[in-house]
Design a protein around this motif. Structure first.
Motif, PDB file in Angstrom:
ATOM      1  N   GLN A 105       0.787  -1.112   0.072  1.00 43.12           N
ATOM      2  CA  GLN A 105      -0.008  -0.106  -0.068  1.00 43.12           C
ATOM      3  C   GLN A 105       1.103   1.216   0.037  1.00 43.12           C
ATOM      4  O   GLN A 105       0.722   2.342  -0.726  1.00 43.12           O
ATOM      5  N   ARG A 106       2.003   1.169   0.841  1.00 43.93           N
ATOM      6  CA  ARG A 106       2.907   2.499   0.734  1.00 43.93           C
ATOM      7  C   ARG A 106       3.525   2.592  -0.590  1.00 43.93           C
ATOM      8  O   ARG A 106       3.801   3.743  -0.883  1.00 43.93           O
ATOM      9  N   ARG A 107       3.612   1.637  -1.389  1.00 46.18           N
ATOM     10  CA  ARG A 107       4.283   1.860  -2.654  1.00 46.18           C
ATOM     11  C   ARG A 107       3.497   2.011  -3.920  1.00 46.18           C
ATOM     12  O   ARG A 107       3.776   1.963  -4.872  1.00 46.18           O
ATOM     13  N   GLY A 108       2.074   2.167  -3.296  1.00 49.11           N
ATOM     14  CA  GLY A 108       0.902   2.599  -4.257  1.00 49.11           C
ATOM     15  C   GLY A 108      -0.036   1.660  -4.893  1.00 49.11           C
ATOM     16  O   GLY A 108      -0.841   1.934  -5.771  1.00 49.11           O
ATOM     17  N   ARG A 109      -0.044   0.382  -4.471  1.00 45.87           N
ATOM     18  CA  ARG A 109      -0.803  -0.561  -4.889  1.00 45.87           C
ATOM     19  C   ARG A 109      -2.439  -0.172  -4.126  1.00 45.87           C
ATOM     20  O   ARG A 109      -2.010   0.246  -3.102  1.00 45.87           O
ATOM     21  N   VAL A 110      -3.228  -0.705  -4.441  1.00 42.29           N
ATOM     22  CA  VAL A 110      -4.446  -0.674  -3.745  1.00 42.29           C
ATOM     23  C   VAL A 110      -4.756  -2.000  -3.487  1.00 42.29           C
ATOM     24  O   VAL A 110      -5.246  -2.910  -3.957  1.00 42.29           O
ATOM     25  N   VAL A 111      -4.750  -2.141  -2.030  1.00 39.68           N
ATOM     26  CA  VAL A 111      -4.282  -3.340  -1.223  1.00 39.68           C
ATOM     27  C   VAL A 111      -5.680  -3.692  -0.471  1.00 39.68           C
ATOM     28  O   VAL A 111      -6.305  -2.854   0.600  1.00 39.68           O
ATOM     29  N   THR A 112      -6.135  -5.012  -0.785  1.00 39.73           N
ATOM     30  CA  THR A 112      -7.339  -5.452   0.439  1.00 39.73           C
ATOM     31  C   THR A 112      -6.625  -6.582   1.086  1.00 39.73           C
ATOM     32  O   THR A 112      -5.961  -7.521   0.520  1.00 39.73           O
ATOM     33  N   LEU A 113      -6.837  -6.566   2.401  1.00 38.21           N
ATOM     34  CA  LEU A 113      -6.060  -7.518   3.320  1.00 38.21           C
ATOM     35  C   LEU A 113      -7.209  -8.370   3.636  1.00 38.21           C
ATOM     36  O   LEU A 113      -8.259  -7.976   4.463  1.00 38.21           O
TER      37      LEU A 113
END
Length: 412
Positions: free
Chosen positions: A21-29
């Motif tokens: 997420q910090r690197r710009g991905r849109v993340v679902t955990l």
């Protein structure tokens, strides 16, 4: 923007999700339970950078028959589970060859050398440096004979340049007055520091991940929609589907069930571990302690003292046998005679165990948009920040600072 689903919200999955997420991905955990409520809830809170040695090494083999014949021994295999365990055990045997052991030691050491650099960066970025202790771990020995029996461990540390200090009885009591006078020698591992509360650490990183725009979804992943070369969605038990450009499987001991769903079985077992969390121990401790000859560990964490250890091979579905936790407390009292356990809770969790003790960190060999981060065994907390960094490098196409070949999924 690229959407990524990270399956598994233990310390490994949360560290990966945060870094992506910090690197710009849109993340679902994604996890069937709340973050940090699986194995990460009950680990021994140790950043154990000196404990990367393969479990199949000769010093362990020499003690296995004695341990397995002892009903209170540190290794227990439930007889009904033995037939299912045999394929894994054959691979465990194969990992005991001397040439193989050296390669496995090097793979573990390569990760452990990076641990504090990566962990310090993660804790600084998230404002959580206060959760890492400044004290190390003491390995205890009653006499020179016990110390010599653990020489293999020390020789490996010498080979790879990890720090330790051998100390005598008086210095031991200066560091930890509650220890029994029966302990004649100890080894201080100054870099094996501990976490104030491992569950709270996972929750705090998950909160930071969400503050960056990441989302947490509660549901059980049971399969995937996929074509010949990639995954298009994660399928949940409740019928929902989460569309994804990328998927990272970091579901600990449950990762094996998901890998089979994409036709990529991995030899992942669960080493069931037990702990007793004592809220009013009647003593104070600064360091964590481990007694190799008794195979237990004690750590000041989570507002009290935690006693843990032991390995039980019984699969993912068998009920806990809390006699294992009671044995650990009995042994801990040999080291800490004034330890009280009137107010305590017992816990069992699933460590994800691969037969060669080296985790899988890397891309699928069958699906171009699938990655694995599993099999960290007893070192999930230790390796978490490093695994987060390396996995994010691989997913985003950055060259990792470590040769990743030893951790590939198709090495077995």
């Amino acid at each position: 923007m690229t959407s990524t689903v990270v399956v598994g919200a233990g310390i490994i999955g949360v560290a990966i999700a945060y870094e992506l997420q910090r690197r710009g991905r849109v993340v679902t955990l994604l996890d069937r339970n709340a973050p940090g409520t699986g194995a990460s809830f009950g680990n021994m809170a140790s950043i154990a950078v000196t404990e990367f040695m393969p479990a199949s090494r000769p010093g362990i083999w020499a003690q296995m028959p004695k341990w397995m014949l002892d009903p209170e021994g540190p290794v227990r295999i439930r007889p009904s589970y033995m037939p299912r365990l045999m394929p894994w055990f054959v691979r465990f045997l194969a990992a005991s060859r001397p040439s193989k052991l050296r390669a496995l030691e090097a793979a573990g050491a390569a990760l452990c050398r990076r641990v504090h650099e990566d962990l310090d960066a993660l804790l600084a970025e998230t404002g959580l440096r206060h959760m890492l202790s400044q004290e190390g771990c003491l390995s205890l020995y009653t006499d020179d004979a016990e110390f010599r029996a653990d020489r293999e461990h020390i020789e490996i540390l010498d080979r790879f340049g990890f720090r330790y200090e051998v100390i005598g009885a008086n210095a031991i009591r200066d560091l930890e007055p509650a220890l029994t006078t029966k302990i004649g020698k100890a080894v201080l591992f100054p870099d094996n520091r501990s976490i104030a509360d491992p569950h709270k650490l996972v929750v705090a990183i998950a909160d930071k991940f969400q503050a960056l725009g990441g989302s947490v979804d509660q549901g059980e992943a049971v399969g995937f929609e996929h074509g010949e070369s990639d995954i298009s969605a994660v399928v949940l038990r409740d019928g929902r589907k989460i569309v994804a450009d990328e998927v990272v499987l970091a579901a600990g001991a449950f990762t094996g069930r998901l890998s089979r769903a994409v036709g990529e079985p991995i030899p992942l077992e669960t080493e069931r571990g037990y702990h007793t969390q004592i809220t009013e121990p009647g003593i104070s401790m600064r360091h964590s302690v481990i007694w190799p000859a008794r195979a237990f560990m004690v750590t000041p964490t989570a507002g009290g003292i935690r006693v843990g250890g032991t390995v039980e091979m019984a699969g993912l579905d068998a009920l806990p046998d809390y006699r294992r936790a009671k044995v650990l407390v009995k042994r801990a009292r040999e080291a800490l005679p004034e330890l009280q356990a009137h107010r305590a809770s017992e816990w069992m969790g699933h460590r994800p165990a691969l037969p060669d003790t080296v985790p899988i960190i890397g891309p699928s060999a069958r699906r171009k948009n699938l990655w694995y981060a599993t099999g960290h065994g007893h070192l999930g907390l230790t390796y978490a920040a490093t695994t987060g960094r390396l996995t994010a490098d691989l997913v985003t196409g950055v060259q990792p600072p470590v040769d990743m070949k030893p951790y590939r999924v198709d090495r077995f």
